[in-house]
Design a protein around this motif. Structure first.
Motif, PDB file in Angstrom:
ATOM      1  N   SER A 183      73.905  64.390  44.047  1.00 17.69           N
ATOM      2  CA  SER A 183      72.730  63.803  44.691  1.00 17.69           C
ATOM      3  C   SER A 183      72.697  64.046  46.191  1.00 17.69           C
ATOM      4  N   PHE A 184      73.813  64.467  46.796  1.00 14.19           N
ATOM      5  CA  PHE A 184      73.840  64.745  48.229  1.00 14.19           C
ATOM      6  C   PHE A 184      73.488  66.201  48.530  1.00 14.19           C
ATOM      7  N   ASP A 213      78.982  68.290  50.765  1.00 15.64           N
ATOM      8  CA  ASP A 213      78.106  67.360  51.481  1.00 15.64           C
ATOM      9  C   ASP A 213      78.437  65.961  50.976  1.00 15.64           C
ATOM     10  N   SER A 214      78.015  64.936  51.712  1.00 14.78           N
ATOM     11  CA  SER A 214      78.263  63.555  51.296  1.00 14.78           C
ATOM     12  C   SER A 214      77.328  62.639  52.059  1.00 14.78           C
ATOM     13  N   HIS A 215      77.528  61.322  51.908  1.00  8.51           N
ATOM     14  CA  HIS A 215      76.704  60.364  52.631  1.00  8.51           C
ATOM     15  C   HIS A 215      77.062  60.298  54.110  1.00  8.51           C
ATOM     16  N   ARG A 216      78.187  60.890  54.508  1.00  5.78           N
ATOM     17  CA  ARG A 216      78.635  60.829  55.892  1.00  5.78           C
ATOM     18  C   ARG A 216      77.811  61.760  56.772  1.00  5.78           C
ATOM     19  N   ASP A 217      77.439  61.283  57.963  1.00  5.00           N
ATOM     20  CA  ASP A 217      76.692  62.106  58.910  1.00  5.00           C
ATOM     21  C   ASP A 217      77.503  63.325  59.327  1.00  5.00           C
ATOM     22  N   GLU A 271      78.274  55.446  57.553  1.00  4.56           N
ATOM     23  CA  GLU A 271      77.796  56.815  57.657  1.00  4.56           C
ATOM     24  C   GLU A 271      78.083  57.446  59.021  1.00  4.56           C
TER      25      GLU A 271
END
Length: 436
Positions: A183-184, A213-217, A271
């Protein structure tokens, strides 16, 4: 005495009272007949996730049931069913293993309480550089728990993690591929092609490309890997297996969120990236070439010999939080850049003799390993150059926020330089006589 008689009478009255209450409750409560009285569990003892092969634990063809230590296996079917791409993901649910973040650039595990970044092996040969290991060319992962210096030599105080690589198969053509996306937006593409070249030789190619990729900025990265293998029968009892692996990993070094003394991780900044996206980078290029010869002499006597060359080129840099001022809502930063160039030469040979009959079977192992390792390691440190007291802040201090402002800094080269060369020769003699 009167007091004793009075206490006995009270106890007797209580004993008569409670059964009466219990009978009254039984009369009111209906019997729960809707629950089954028997629970029957049926199933098949055979599982695609199981194995009987204990050869890696002993370097001999010993069934797993006869291996006198704790061994956990993660098979290829399990890796595929759970869509596991990296070694640290595969180890997450293995009993006796706990994971560390590895500073966002390497595999780091605790095996029965012993921390290690070096007790990693591929086909029984040491793979001790600090990097993330992909599983695109791996058939299964084996975790040996407890001290294993007898089999694996130096190290392995808490255990050893061995990856068994895929081999080219002589018995048919096969083509397979996988693709996944989350989903990222992170995705992975994998290909596995096995092609017989003749009746006595086959070539297999495994390759993968991933983007992270991930939820992290600001977190992102990519991985590319390719691994061709060749299997050739040099004679009726002799087999040659040659392989080469090239892995190229590039990702943002993400050290996570800082901790608050006594309370745990800093809340409300899940994040937020506490670093410089342009500076926090980790790169690893890994080349591993291996040639193995196996020969059956007959009469239960067999031998194998392997030569492996590995070249590791690794660099990672990070700016990270080093402290918090919860009153002023500011964070203190530190940083460094670390690089390692390493070359490993390993030669290993084993002679295995299985003797005996149906009542008693004995296995003897005679082995040796010779290795040479050359390492060049250095570290450069980050110095923050803002004038002290500017805005009431220290040179390395910055306000907390959804996006962290990084104060100006320079990189001081040569804070640590060290070169090392290590040679090692080990001999092994072991025997076993399992009960039958």
């Amino acid at each position: 005495m009167p007091h004793l008689h009075r206490r006995a009478a009270l106890l007797a009255g209580a004993a008569l009272l409670f059964p009466a209450v219990a009978h009254a409750d039984e009369a009111v409560q209906p019997e729960r007949s809707y629950l089954p009285t028997d629970i029957v569990v049926t199933g098949n003892g055979e599982s695609d996730y199981g194995t009987q092969n204990g050869s890696s634990a002993t370097k001999t063809p010993t069934p797993l049931i006869d291996v006198p230590q704790g061994v956990s296996y993660i098979t290829e079917d399990q890796l595929e069913d759970q869509s596991i791409r990296q070694l640290n993901e595969a180890l997450r649910y293995v009993p006796g293993i706990s994971m560390e973040t590895g500073e966002g650039h390497r595999d780091e595990v605790f095996i029965r309480g012993q921390e290690s970044t070096a007790d990693f092996y591929i086909d029984g040969l040491r793979d001790d550089a600090q990097y993330y290991r992909s599983l695109y060319n791996i058939e299964r992962v084996e975790v040996l728990k407890g001290a294993n210096a007898l089999i694996f030599g130096r190290g392995a105080g808490g255990g050893a993690i061995n990856r068994v690589a895929k081999r080219a198969e002589l018995n048919g053509q096969a083509v397979s591929g996988e693709a996944s996306i989350d989903s990222f937006g992170a995705f992975a593409l994998l290909a596995d092609v096995n092609q017989p070249l003749s009746g006595s030789a086959a070539l297999r190619l495994n390759a993968t490309y991933e983007e992270f990729d991930s939820h992290r900025d600001f977190y992102e990265g990519r991985f590319f890997g390719i691994s061709p293998t060749l299997t050739a029968e040099l004679g009726p009892q002799t087999t040659l297996v040659a392989s080469y692996t090239y892995d190229d990993d590039h990702r943002v070094t993400d050290r996570g969120v800082p901790s608050v003394a006594g309370t745990g991780p800093l809340r409300g900044y899940d994040e937020t990236f506490f670093g410089d996206p342009g500076f926090n980078q980790a790169e690893a290029q890994v080349h591993i070439g291996r040639v193995r010869i196996e020969h059956e002499f007959g009469g239960g006597l067999s031998a194998n010999g392997t030569i492996q060359y590995a070249d590791y080129d690794k660099v990672y840099a990070n700016i990270l939080p080093s402290g918090l001022d919860s009153t002023a809502d500011t964070v203190f930063l530190g940083g460094y850049r670390d690089y390692t160039d390493r070359e490993n030469w390993i030669g290993q040979g084993n002679l295995v003799w299985q003797a005996g009959g149906d009542t008693l079977e004995s296995t003897l192992l005679l082995g040796f390993e010779v290795s040479r390792q050359d390492t060049r390691n250095g570290r450069d440190t980050v110095s923050f150059t803002r004038a002290p007291g500017t805005g009431g802040l220290a040179p390395n201090e910055t306000p907390l926020g959804e996006t962290i402002f990084i104060p100006p800094y320079t990189l001081d080269a040569g804070a640590r330089l060290r070169d090392s060369a290590a040679g090692n020769t080990e001999f092994l003699f072991a025997g076993a006589a399992p009960d039958r």
